[in-house]
Motif scaffolding. Sequence first.
Motif, PDB file in Angstrom:
ATOM      1  N   CYS A  42       0.824  -1.216   0.000  1.00 39.41           N
ATOM      2  CA  CYS A  42       0.000   0.000   0.000  1.00 39.41           C
ATOM      3  C   CYS A  42       0.855   1.262   0.000  1.00 39.41           C
TER       4      CYS A  42
ATOM      5  N   LYS B 285       4.621   3.919  -4.400  1.00 43.69           N
ATOM      6  CA  LYS B 285       4.197   5.033  -5.235  1.00 43.69           C
ATOM      7  C   LYS B 285       3.497   4.493  -6.475  1.00 43.69           C
ATOM      8  N   SER B 286       2.455   5.196  -6.902  1.00 43.89           N
ATOM      9  CA  SER B 286       1.687   4.747  -8.048  1.00 43.89           C
ATOM     10  C   SER B 286       1.009   5.927  -8.709  1.00 43.89           C
TER      11      SER B 286
ATOM     12  N   ASN C 132      -4.006   4.618  -7.152  1.00 42.85           N
ATOM     13  CA  ASN C 132      -4.049   4.451  -5.702  1.00 42.85           C
ATOM     14  C   ASN C 132      -4.131   2.975  -5.343  1.00 42.85           C
ATOM     15  N   TYR C 133      -3.586   2.643  -4.169  1.00 40.81           N
ATOM     16  CA  TYR C 133      -3.699   1.309  -3.599  1.00 40.81           C
ATOM     17  C   TYR C 133      -4.539   1.374  -2.326  1.00 40.81           C
TER      18      TYR C 133
ATOM     19  N   GLU D 201      -6.141  -2.173  -6.391  1.00 43.61           N
ATOM     20  CA  GLU D 201      -5.481  -1.138  -7.177  1.00 43.61           C
ATOM     21  C   GLU D 201      -6.504  -0.475  -8.090  1.00 43.61           C
TER      22      GLU D 201
ATOM     23  N   SER E 227      -6.575   8.735  -9.557  1.00 43.82           N
ATOM     24  CA  SER E 227      -5.407   9.433  -9.013  1.00 43.82           C
ATOM     25  C   SER E 227      -5.840  10.491  -8.003  1.00 43.82           C
TER      26      SER E 227
ATOM     27  N   ALA F 260      -6.459   9.758  -1.995  1.00 48.09           N
ATOM     28  CA  ALA F 260      -7.166   8.480  -2.039  1.00 48.09           C
ATOM     29  C   ALA F 260      -8.621   8.590  -1.616  1.00 48.09           C
TER      30      ALA F 260
ATOM     31  N   LEU G 170      -5.378   2.790   3.843  1.00 45.96           N
ATOM     32  CA  LEU G 170      -5.145   3.814   2.832  1.00 45.96           C
ATOM     33  C   LEU G 170      -3.664   4.058   2.616  1.00 45.96           C
ATOM     34  N   PRO G 171      -3.289   4.563   1.446  1.00 46.74           N
ATOM     35  CA  PRO G 171      -1.876   4.840   1.157  1.00 46.74           C
ATOM     36  C   PRO G 171      -1.396   6.110   1.853  1.00 46.74           C
TER      37      PRO G 171
END
Length: 447
Positions: free
Chosen positions: A333, A336-337, A340-341, A354, A358, A361, A406-407
């Motif tokens: 989680c 970086k992406s 969002n994870y 996933e 963007s 989150a 949450l990330p």
Amino acid sequence: MNNNEKINSLGMEIPSILLPKTADLQKWSVIACDQFTQDRDYWKKAKDFIGDSPSALNLIFPEVFLSDSDADQRIKDIHSTMKRYLQEGVFAEPKQGFIYIERDTPYQKKRRGLVTAIDLEHYDWHPHSRPLIRCTEGTVQERLPPRCNIRRGAPLELPHVLLLIDDDKDTLLPQLGERIKNLPPCYSTQLMMDSGNVTGWFLDKPQDISFITEKLNDLYNRSLSRYDDGTAGTSGQNPFLFAVGDGNHSLASAKCIWEEYKTKNKEQKTDIYHPCRYALVEIENIYDPAIQFEPIHRLVFDIGFDKTVSLLSQLPDFSCNAVGSKEELSKLCARKSAGNYFGVICQNQYALIETSASGIATACLQPLLDVYAKDNPHLIDYIHDEKELLRLSSGETKKLATGILLPPVQKSGLFETVARIGPLPRKSFSMGHSAEKRFYLESRGLF
């Protein structure tokens, strides 16, 4: 303008602050009421530690108890204890001025702040407003009535509201730290439950007040050209000096009580500066390295692992993969992406969600949870620590509860985002871990 007039023009008031006389401030000072909302044992331990000593715990309503059947009596007891403490001399004589604070937490050292009062005429929690003092997250109107009941008729307020300033050059608080080096503190104490320590110094000399005013006025002037409200023709018309970092619902309740007072006393124009027009807060700099933004995780009740995954499947470009352990899920989680994870946790089942959505989150997550909860907001709770979320979603609670992890949250660009689009979805971030939250120590009279 004199110092008072300059301070007032910045949406502030120099407060008259009450401090307790007790030498045992560790028993007096207690954490913000909106923490540990699923952990009655924390509050029991705090009560057992305090015993019969005077304490701010007797002057607040921990939110874990808000839904109990004795809520009305508890509020009466709080108001009664406030009056008794005032009558019995628990507090020293009020002193007008600011308090500069340095706080060490279990995670960070020397987190700086400034206790002041803000003018509620310069604050509005409604999402389309653009006042000098703005909320950063959405306000849940259903959560305001019990908080208003606590403040309505209370002779005292205790602050846990944190306001942020966008001081990227750190021109105010570190320099206040230099100014107090040869001053004795007005208080210094360890904080209960392994929450670190805090020290405060009174600043009431004209030169100190002038310095504070000058630095905040510089930030005020800069805001006129720095933030785009996203509204045509408003450039330079809507200054944005303070962002509410913590305690938005408490501040919104204070605003509601002030509006009630104005309505009831609209003929008494001479009483426009009543004490309930103001609220005691602590100002901190968003760029303080000791302030870390943490995600606020979600705990969803009456819904298991599979149904939670199904609910989240509505996210754009949804994918779901089973994960073997909570440790692995936490690491995944945090990656970086571009999207969002989210982690889903329920009774030793773990999955990584996933999505291509963007941005922060909560913007894609909260609408789905709101639809699920509908008219029952108690189906969702907001948990500040990952460790606590894992505990609650492991089956320890009597209710069926699923955690949504949450990330991480980035604090850069917060002012610009809030200026442009208004408040973020509610409970989008937390300023630090639960143990780092503000402790009640100072008070101010409301009548």
